[in-house]
Scaffold this motif. Structure first.
Motif, PDB file in Angstrom:
ATOM      1  N   VAL A  17       1.226  -0.781   0.207  1.00  0.00           N
ATOM      2  CA  VAL A  17      -0.047   0.436  -0.296  1.00  0.00           C
ATOM      3  C   VAL A  17       1.084   1.250   0.223  1.00  0.00           C
ATOM      4  O   VAL A  17       0.501   2.644  -0.786  1.00  0.00           O
ATOM      5  N   LEU A  18       2.158   1.107   0.541  1.00  0.00           N
ATOM      6  CA  LEU A  18       3.139   2.310   0.617  1.00  0.00           C
ATOM      7  C   LEU A  18       3.513   2.432  -0.918  1.00  0.00           C
ATOM      8  O   LEU A  18       3.785   3.471  -1.385  1.00  0.00           O
ATOM      9  N   GLY A  19       3.752   1.672  -1.367  1.00  0.00           N
ATOM     10  CA  GLY A  19       4.572   1.590  -2.792  1.00  0.00           C
ATOM     11  C   GLY A  19       2.822   2.225  -3.853  1.00  0.00           C
ATOM     12  O   GLY A  19       3.575   3.108  -4.280  1.00  0.00           O
ATOM     13  N   VAL A  20       2.109   1.565  -3.249  1.00  0.00           N
ATOM     14  CA  VAL A  20       0.695   2.221  -4.187  1.00  0.00           C
ATOM     15  C   VAL A  20       0.526   4.350  -4.124  1.00  0.00           C
ATOM     16  O   VAL A  20       0.287   4.482  -4.937  1.00  0.00           O
ATOM     17  N   LEU A  21       1.108   3.955  -2.450  1.00  0.00           N
ATOM     18  CA  LEU A  21       0.860   5.798  -2.363  1.00  0.00           C
ATOM     19  C   LEU A  21       2.036   6.751  -3.214  1.00  0.00           C
ATOM     20  O   LEU A  21       1.105   7.154  -4.059  1.00  0.00           O
ATOM     21  N   ILE A  22       2.805   6.029  -3.017  1.00  0.00           N
ATOM     22  CA  ILE A  22       3.959   7.067  -4.069  1.00  0.00           C
ATOM     23  C   ILE A  22       3.639   7.156  -5.733  1.00  0.00           C
ATOM     24  O   ILE A  22       3.619   7.675  -6.220  1.00  0.00           O
ATOM     25  N   LEU A  23       3.151   5.681  -6.001  1.00  0.00           N
ATOM     26  CA  LEU A  23       3.286   5.503  -7.154  1.00  0.00           C
ATOM     27  C   LEU A  23       1.757   6.690  -7.765  1.00  0.00           C
ATOM     28  O   LEU A  23       2.015   6.875  -8.356  1.00  0.00           O
ATOM     29  N   ASN A  24       1.249   6.311  -6.720  1.00  0.00           N
ATOM     30  CA  ASN A  24      -0.208   6.877  -6.881  1.00  0.00           C
ATOM     31  C   ASN A  24       0.278   8.596  -7.078  1.00  0.00           C
ATOM     32  O   ASN A  24      -1.081   8.965  -7.930  1.00  0.00           O
ATOM     33  N   TYR A  25       0.453   9.462  -6.226  1.00  0.00           N
ATOM     34  CA  TYR A  25       1.133  10.636  -6.019  1.00  0.00           C
ATOM     35  C   TYR A  25       1.762  11.163  -7.702  1.00  0.00           C
ATOM     36  O   TYR A  25       0.887  11.713  -8.428  1.00  0.00           O
ATOM     37  N   PHE A  26       2.847  10.223  -8.388  1.00  0.00           N
ATOM     38  CA  PHE A  26       3.631  10.661  -9.773  1.00  0.00           C
ATOM     39  C   PHE A  26       3.109  10.422 -10.959  1.00  0.00           C
ATOM     40  O   PHE A  26       3.529  10.657 -11.517  1.00  0.00           O
ATOM     41  N   LEU A  27       2.167   9.166 -10.809  1.00  0.00           N
ATOM     42  CA  LEU A  27       1.388   8.473 -12.025  1.00  0.00           C
ATOM     43  C   LEU A  27       0.455   9.473 -12.993  1.00  0.00           C
ATOM     44  O   LEU A  27       1.018   9.670 -13.801  1.00  0.00           O
ATOM     45  N   LEU A 283     -10.493  10.803 -16.211  1.00  0.00           N
ATOM     46  CA  LEU A 283      -9.595  11.265 -16.983  1.00  0.00           C
ATOM     47  C   LEU A 283      -9.704  12.076 -17.827  1.00  0.00           C
ATOM     48  O   LEU A 283      -8.815  12.686 -17.611  1.00  0.00           O
ATOM     49  N   LYS A 284     -11.174  12.498 -18.302  1.00  0.00           N
ATOM     50  CA  LYS A 284     -11.110  13.316 -19.158  1.00  0.00           C
ATOM     51  C   LYS A 284     -10.857  14.653 -18.699  1.00  0.00           C
ATOM     52  O   LYS A 284     -10.500  15.486 -19.834  1.00  0.00           O
ATOM     53  N   GLY A 285     -10.814  14.444 -17.855  1.00  0.00           N
ATOM     54  CA  GLY A 285     -11.038  16.583 -16.698  1.00  0.00           C
ATOM     55  C   GLY A 285      -9.891  16.406 -16.109  1.00  0.00           C
ATOM     56  O   GLY A 285      -9.593  17.390 -15.378  1.00  0.00           O
ATOM     57  N   ARG A 286      -9.096  14.890 -16.386  1.00  0.00           N
ATOM     58  CA  ARG A 286      -7.460  15.542 -15.326  1.00  0.00           C
ATOM     59  C   ARG A 286      -7.407  15.898 -13.886  1.00  0.00           C
ATOM     60  O   ARG A 286      -7.133  16.567 -13.287  1.00  0.00           O
ATOM     61  N   ASP A 287      -8.873  15.555 -13.166  1.00  0.00           N
ATOM     62  CA  ASP A 287      -8.985  15.768 -11.859  1.00  0.00           C
ATOM     63  C   ASP A 287      -7.963  14.209 -11.419  1.00  0.00           C
ATOM     64  O   ASP A 287      -8.201  13.487 -10.842  1.00  0.00           O
ATOM     65  N   TYR A 288      -6.892  15.083 -10.734  1.00  0.00           N
ATOM     66  CA  TYR A 288      -5.557  14.362 -10.309  1.00  0.00           C
ATOM     67  C   TYR A 288      -5.907  13.947  -9.166  1.00  0.00           C
ATOM     68  O   TYR A 288      -5.686  12.923  -8.930  1.00  0.00           O
ATOM     69  N   PRO A 289      -6.558  14.900  -7.934  1.00  0.00           N
ATOM     70  CA  PRO A 289      -7.234  14.322  -7.064  1.00  0.00           C
ATOM     71  C   PRO A 289      -8.321  13.059  -6.539  1.00  0.00           C
ATOM     72  O   PRO A 289      -8.035  12.373  -5.998  1.00  0.00           O
ATOM     73  N   LEU A 290      -8.787  13.152  -7.660  1.00  0.00           N
ATOM     74  CA  LEU A 290     -10.576  12.793  -7.651  1.00  0.00           C
ATOM     75  C   LEU A 290      -9.489  11.094  -8.030  1.00  0.00           C
ATOM     76  O   LEU A 290      -9.907   9.879  -8.176  1.00  0.00           O
ATOM     77  N   LEU A 291      -9.093  11.325  -9.184  1.00  0.00           N
ATOM     78  CA  LEU A 291      -8.465  10.311  -9.389  1.00  0.00           C
ATOM     79  C   LEU A 291      -7.258   8.992  -9.011  1.00  0.00           C
ATOM     80  O   LEU A 291      -7.039   7.604  -8.663  1.00  0.00           O
ATOM     81  N   GLN A 292      -6.570  10.177  -8.145  1.00  0.00           N
ATOM     82  CA  GLN A 292      -5.658   9.565  -7.138  1.00  0.00           C
ATOM     83  C   GLN A 292      -6.488   8.957  -5.947  1.00  0.00           C
ATOM     84  O   GLN A 292      -6.431   7.917  -5.379  1.00  0.00           O
ATOM     85  N   GLY A 293      -7.678   9.429  -5.965  1.00  0.00           N
ATOM     86  CA  GLY A 293      -8.358   8.713  -4.236  1.00  0.00           C
ATOM     87  C   GLY A 293      -9.284   7.438  -4.850  1.00  0.00           C
ATOM     88  O   GLY A 293      -8.648   6.538  -4.567  1.00  0.00           O
ATOM     89  N   ILE A 294      -9.547   7.238  -6.156  1.00  0.00           N
ATOM     90  CA  ILE A 294      -9.742   6.176  -6.750  1.00  0.00           C
ATOM     91  C   ILE A 294      -8.919   5.289  -7.053  1.00  0.00           C
ATOM     92  O   ILE A 294      -9.417   4.212  -6.931  1.00  0.00           O
ATOM     93  N   PHE A 295      -8.025   5.671  -7.420  1.00  0.00           N
ATOM     94  CA  PHE A 295      -6.681   4.494  -7.805  1.00  0.00           C
ATOM     95  C   PHE A 295      -6.136   4.200  -6.617  1.00  0.00           C
ATOM     96  O   PHE A 295      -6.075   2.622  -6.416  1.00  0.00           O
TER      97      PHE A 295
END
Length: 322
Positions: A17-27, A283-295
């Motif tokens: 999960v920690l690795g996911v958090l790091i990837l989640n931010y930069f992806l 994804l269509k709206g480049r909504d970073y916070p929402l994408l990070q939360g879903i991921f």
């Protein structure tokens, strides 16, 4: 399961999960497109307005400052504010989770029941026409793209037969109807998307169950049971199926986690108001916070499902415990 093994698996899940958090931010930061431009929907917006939007959402700060802010907010349970919906991400995801859980659980229930039955029958009649037919069906359904299968079902059942609705969770005209009427309408909306997802999963479960059953039916204790004169139905029920279920425990748990993330195509085709459709909109709206939360939520679901599968497998199979 021993306490040390349990803690080791728990630590592995936490590190994942920690690795996911790091990837989640930069992806999502390397994705093409400018969030400020997507937010404004105005190609002629001035540079000052873009800078104001970036400042409002903290996009003007260095990446390490944004990352530290992200971790701090996450520790407090704050997933940020959606660029598109202008609402807390946690609240938006919480509103969409029930629809996704309903779709995936119904699809999984259908797929597990039918897939295991097909796999058991195919292995029991191995080499027969029934086995070839079941195997062909499993291979075709497992390899079929979900979006293409969904379009076919829509074209046939909704476009040709006109028996099921094609989009949404409930008809807008029935918002103020009685609970019983709304329940029936919801079930009719659920049929096609759950059937689409179930058919793909059904093929996978049937193949795994068939191969597992074939291995079990060659074991010595099955030969001994037949030598004792036990009926084939009794052998399947008491000896073969319970032992063939061992690999299915892991496959079902893993598929349950991946099904939540894999519902994107199905929910998009049927406009199902779940996490998959929400991810498409983000994804269509480049909504970073929402994408990070879903991921983050979907990744945690996959890791959690694998962790539960490891624990359950240890109780189901005594050989794992030792």
């Amino acid at each position: 399961m021993k306490r040390g093994v349990f803690l080791k698996k728990l630590l592995q899940a936490a590190l994942t999960v920690l690795g996911v958090l790091i990837l989640n931010y930069f992806l999502f930061r390397v994705m093409p497109g400018d969030p400020a431009s997507m937010l404004s929907r105005n190609p002629r917006m001035s540079a000052e307005s873009i800078a104001r939007i970036n400042e409002m959402f903290g996009l003007d700060k260095p990446w390490y400052v944004q990352f530290s802010m992200y971790l701090g907010d996450l520790a407090r349970g704050d997933l940020g504010v959606s660029f598109i919906f202008k609402k807390p991400v946690a609240l938006i995801i919480w509103e969409r989770i029930p629809a996704t859980l309903l779709l995936t659980l119904v699809a999984e229930l259908i797929a597990i029941t039918a897939g295991m039955f097909i796999g058991v029958v195919a292995a029991w009649r191995r080499g027969s026409a029934l086995d070839v037919t079941a195997l062909g069906f499993a291979l075709v359904s497992y390899s079929m793209p979900t979006f293409w299968l969904g379009i076919l079902l829509v074209a046939f059942f909704a476009g040709y037969l006109h028996v099921f609705p094609v989009s949404g969770l409930i008809s807008p005209a029935l918002v103020f109807a009685s609970p019983l009427v709304k329940l029936g309408d919801m079930i009719s909306h659920l049929v096609l998307p759950s059937l689409t997802l179930a058919l793909v999963l059904m093929g996978e479960y049937a193949l795994i169950m068939r191969n597992s059953m074939i291995d079990v039916l060659t074991e010595d204790y099955i030969v001994t049971a037949r030598a004792k004169g036990l009926a084939e139905a009794e052998i399947l029920k008491r000896h073969a199926v319970p032992n063939a279920m061992m690999p299915m425990v892991t496959i079902i748990a893993m598929s349950l986690g991946f099904t939540i993330t894999g519902a994107l195509q199905v929910e998009t085709v049927f406009s199902w108001p779940g996490l998959g459709r929400l991810m498409y909109e983000a994804l269509k709206g480049r909504d970073y916070p929402l994408l990070q939360g879903i991921f983050l939520v979907t990744s945690a679901a996959v890791v959690g499902a694998n962790f539960i599968a490891d624990i359950v497998y240890g109780y189901v199979d005594p050989r794992v415990r030792t």
